[in-house]
Enzyme design. Structure first.
Site, PDB file in Angstrom:
ATOM      1  CG  ASN A   1      -0.159  -0.004   2.529  1.00 11.52           C
ATOM      2  OD1 ASN A   1       0.972  -0.472   2.584  1.00 11.52           O
ATOM      3  ND2 ASN A   1      -0.753   0.526   3.591  1.00 11.52           N
ATOM      4  CD  GLU A   2       5.009  -0.339  -0.072  1.00  9.11           C
ATOM      5  OE1 GLU A   2       3.985  -0.746  -0.663  1.00  9.11           O
ATOM      6  OE2 GLU A   2       5.778  -1.100   0.513  1.00  9.11           O
TER       7      GLU A   2
HETATM    8  C1  LIG Z   1      10.733   4.399  -0.344  1.00  4.38           C
HETATM    9  C2  LIG Z   1       9.893   3.612   0.574  1.00  4.38           C
HETATM   10  C3  LIG Z   1      10.089   2.175   0.502  1.00  4.38           C
HETATM   11  C4  LIG Z   1       9.075   1.326   1.225  1.00  4.38           C
HETATM   12  C5  LIG Z   1       8.863   1.747   2.548  1.00  4.38           C
HETATM   13  C6  LIG Z   1       7.987   1.274   3.429  1.00  4.38           C
HETATM   14  C7  LIG Z   1       7.168   0.102   3.356  1.00  4.38           C
HETATM   15  C8  LIG Z   1       6.244   0.021   4.571  1.00  4.38           C
HETATM   16  O1  LIG Z   1       6.169  -1.024   5.157  1.00  4.38           O
HETATM   17  S1  LIG Z   1       5.421   1.420   5.031  1.00  4.38           S
HETATM   18  C9  LIG Z   1       4.358   0.922   6.363  1.00  4.38           C
HETATM   19  C10 LIG Z   1       3.035   0.520   5.824  1.00  4.38           C
HETATM   20  N1  LIG Z   1       2.166   0.134   6.915  1.00  4.38           N
HETATM   21  C11 LIG Z   1       0.938   0.584   7.032  1.00  4.38           C
HETATM   22  O2  LIG Z   1       0.452   1.351   6.229  1.00  4.38           O
HETATM   23  C12 LIG Z   1       0.192   0.070   8.216  1.00  4.38           C
HETATM   24  C13 LIG Z   1      -0.293   1.167   9.044  1.00  4.38           C
HETATM   25  N2  LIG Z   1      -0.940   0.627  10.227  1.00  4.38           N
HETATM   26  C14 LIG Z   1      -2.206   0.178  10.241  1.00  4.38           C
HETATM   27  O3  LIG Z   1      -2.912   0.140   9.255  1.00  4.38           O
HETATM   28  C15 LIG Z   1      -2.731  -0.278  11.571  1.00  4.38           C
HETATM   29  O4  LIG Z   1      -1.895   0.240  12.567  1.00  4.38           O
HETATM   30  C16 LIG Z   1      -2.777  -1.803  11.701  1.00  4.38           C
HETATM   31  C17 LIG Z   1      -3.918  -2.355  10.807  1.00  4.38           C
HETATM   32  C18 LIG Z   1      -1.453  -2.473  11.321  1.00  4.38           C
HETATM   33  C19 LIG Z   1      -3.095  -2.184  13.181  1.00  4.38           C
HETATM   34  O5  LIG Z   1      -4.255  -1.544  13.574  1.00  4.38           O
HETATM   35  P1  LIG Z   1      -4.596  -1.452  15.138  1.00  4.38           P
HETATM   36  O6  LIG Z   1      -4.431  -2.776  15.761  1.00  4.38           O
HETATM   37  O7  LIG Z   1      -5.929  -0.772  15.211  1.00  4.38           O
HETATM   38  O8  LIG Z   1      -3.424  -0.567  15.748  1.00  4.38           O
HETATM   39  P2  LIG Z   1      -3.271   1.006  15.659  1.00  4.38           P
HETATM   40  O9  LIG Z   1      -3.627   1.489  14.281  1.00  4.38           O
HETATM   41  O10 LIG Z   1      -4.005   1.611  16.797  1.00  4.38           O
HETATM   42  O11 LIG Z   1      -1.707   1.210  15.813  1.00  4.38           O
HETATM   43  C20 LIG Z   1      -1.050   1.039  17.087  1.00  4.38           C
HETATM   44  C21 LIG Z   1       0.145   1.948  17.150  1.00  4.38           C
HETATM   45  O12 LIG Z   1       1.099   1.541  16.155  1.00  4.38           O
HETATM   46  C22 LIG Z   1       1.418   2.673  15.330  1.00  4.38           C
HETATM   47  N3  LIG Z   1       1.760   2.147  13.992  1.00  4.38           N
HETATM   48  C23 LIG Z   1       0.975   1.407  13.212  1.00  4.38           C
HETATM   49  N4  LIG Z   1       1.639   1.062  12.086  1.00  4.38           N
HETATM   50  C24 LIG Z   1       2.873   1.611  12.194  1.00  4.38           C
HETATM   51  C25 LIG Z   1       4.022   1.611  11.354  1.00  4.38           C
HETATM   52  N5  LIG Z   1       4.054   0.966  10.176  1.00  4.38           N
HETATM   53  N6  LIG Z   1       5.112   2.260  11.789  1.00  4.38           N
HETATM   54  C26 LIG Z   1       5.111   2.908  12.970  1.00  4.38           C
HETATM   55  N7  LIG Z   1       4.067   2.949  13.810  1.00  4.38           N
HETATM   56  C27 LIG Z   1       2.957   2.303  13.407  1.00  4.38           C
HETATM   57  C28 LIG Z   1       0.190   3.508  15.379  1.00  4.38           C
HETATM   58  O13 LIG Z   1       0.475   4.835  14.994  1.00  4.38           O
HETATM   59  C29 LIG Z   1      -0.149   3.395  16.863  1.00  4.38           C
HETATM   60  O14 LIG Z   1       0.806   4.174  17.565  1.00  4.38           O
HETATM   61  P3  LIG Z   1       0.497   4.848  18.973  1.00  4.38           P
HETATM   62  O15 LIG Z   1      -0.687   5.748  18.748  1.00  4.38           O
HETATM   63  O16 LIG Z   1       1.741   5.622  19.295  1.00  4.38           O
HETATM   64  O17 LIG Z   1       0.235   3.714  19.916  1.00  4.38           O
END
Ligand SMILES: CCCC/C=C\CC(=O)SCCNC(=O)CCNC(=O)[C@H](O)C(C)(C)COP(=O)(O)OP(=O)(O)OC[C@H]1O[C@@H](n2cnc3c(N)ncnc32)[C@H](O)[C@@H]1OP(=O)(O)O
Length: 266
Positions: free
Chosen positions: A141-142
């Protein structure tokens, strides 16, 4: 993901406790691997956020429910310096290469959301079993974060679901729900949530029943060209990542996305 040898021996070695990834670890979610500390052998790799083993040596569910891996840790890609980004990206490459090229049988038991970096680790496995829960989306989903998947993420996608489906899904940043993931071939099985681990173990047994040397040579034959493409240009890929991620517009996009995630929480 289980390393077959570790599983069979009931002693995963490299196990680390703790719910939160440490600095230097790669994806958020279940897989907390410090690939910057050498030597790391995938053969000793185990997943503290994913199944551990109970007293009988059987896998137990991860302690971070509903998330297989949230992808790469966005906080590692925001507000840091170029040297940090370079080291981080090298670690991401290393994790993928070691997983993708492992001679072990790797089965991904995907019992939660599996976006981006999570999907790429699942794709590096030999087989994927996904829990049938409409919230468990999988894909790259980047673009929705305002960033671009690197060529080797794209290559792994194309190898698995084909060019047209990849082209469409990558541009849209599409996350596939289980039924569609199965249909497009992104996962091999979709099963009820409480059958993910047992199904993954059955798959593991099926793959392990094949003579190991023949299976390993065949795996390498199938994967070498894709891995070599990254191996040939690792440094250039790191430089691309650093210059891309350092752009003000990209930093802004990532911060906005992270903020949305944090706000959504409440
Ligand atoms: C040139 C670039 C090359 C490629 C680079 C990157 C590739 C990647 O992998 S980019 C990351 C892509 N990931 C996402 O888009 C996922 C985002 N997250 C979500 O959709 C949800 O968090 C998830 C479905 C995984 C889980 O949902 P919940 O169980 O409802 O949790 P929360 O949404 O409440 O999240 C808890 C907590 O974690 C933080 N979080 C979530 N994902 C990330 C992440 N990838 N990196 C850092 N932090 C993340 C979120 O903000 C919450 O933080 P706090 O509020 O501080 O607790």
């Amino acid at each position: 993901v289980w390393a077959a040898k570790a599983w069979r021996e009931g002693d995963p070695g490299g196990t680390r406790a703790g719910r939160r990834p440490r600095a230097g670890s790669v994806p958020t979610g279940f897989l907390d691997v410090d690939v910057t500390s050498a030597p790391l052998a995938l053969e000793c790799l185990y997943t503290p956020w994913a199944p551990g083993t109970d007293s009988d040596g059987a896998p137990t569910p991860q302690d971070c429910p509903r998330v297989f891996s949230a992808g790469l840790d966005l906080t590692e890609m925001c507000g840091r310096n170029p040297a940090h980004y370079a080291e981080y990206w090298k670690a991401v490459q290393e994790l993928w290469l070691r997983t993708y090229l492992s001679s072990l049988v790797l089965v991904a038991a995907i019992n939660g959301a599996c976006p981006a970096g999570g999907c790429i680790i699942a794709l590096a496995c030999d087989c994927r079993v996904l829990a049938d829960n409409p919230k468990y989306h999988i894909g790259l989903n980047e673009t929705l974060l305002g960033i671009t998947a690197p060529f080797w993420f794209k290559d792994a996608y194309v190898n698995t679901i084909g060019h047209r489906a990849s082209e469409q899904a990558l541009q849209l940043g599409y996350l596939f729900p289980p039924s569609e993931a199965l249909q497009v071939g992104l996962v091999d099985q979709v099963v009820p949530e409480d059958q993910v681990l047992s199904t993954a173990l059955s798959e593991m047994a099926r793959w392990l029943a094949v003579p190991d040397h023949a299976r390993q040579l065949t795996k390498n034959m199938m994967r070498k060209a894709t891995a070599d493409r990254l191996l040939r240009q690792r440094d250039a890929d790191i430089q691309n990542f650093v210059s891309f991620i350092c752009r003000d517009s990209i930093q802004k996009s990532l911060q906005v996305y992270l903020e949305k995630l944090r706000q959504r929480k409440g």
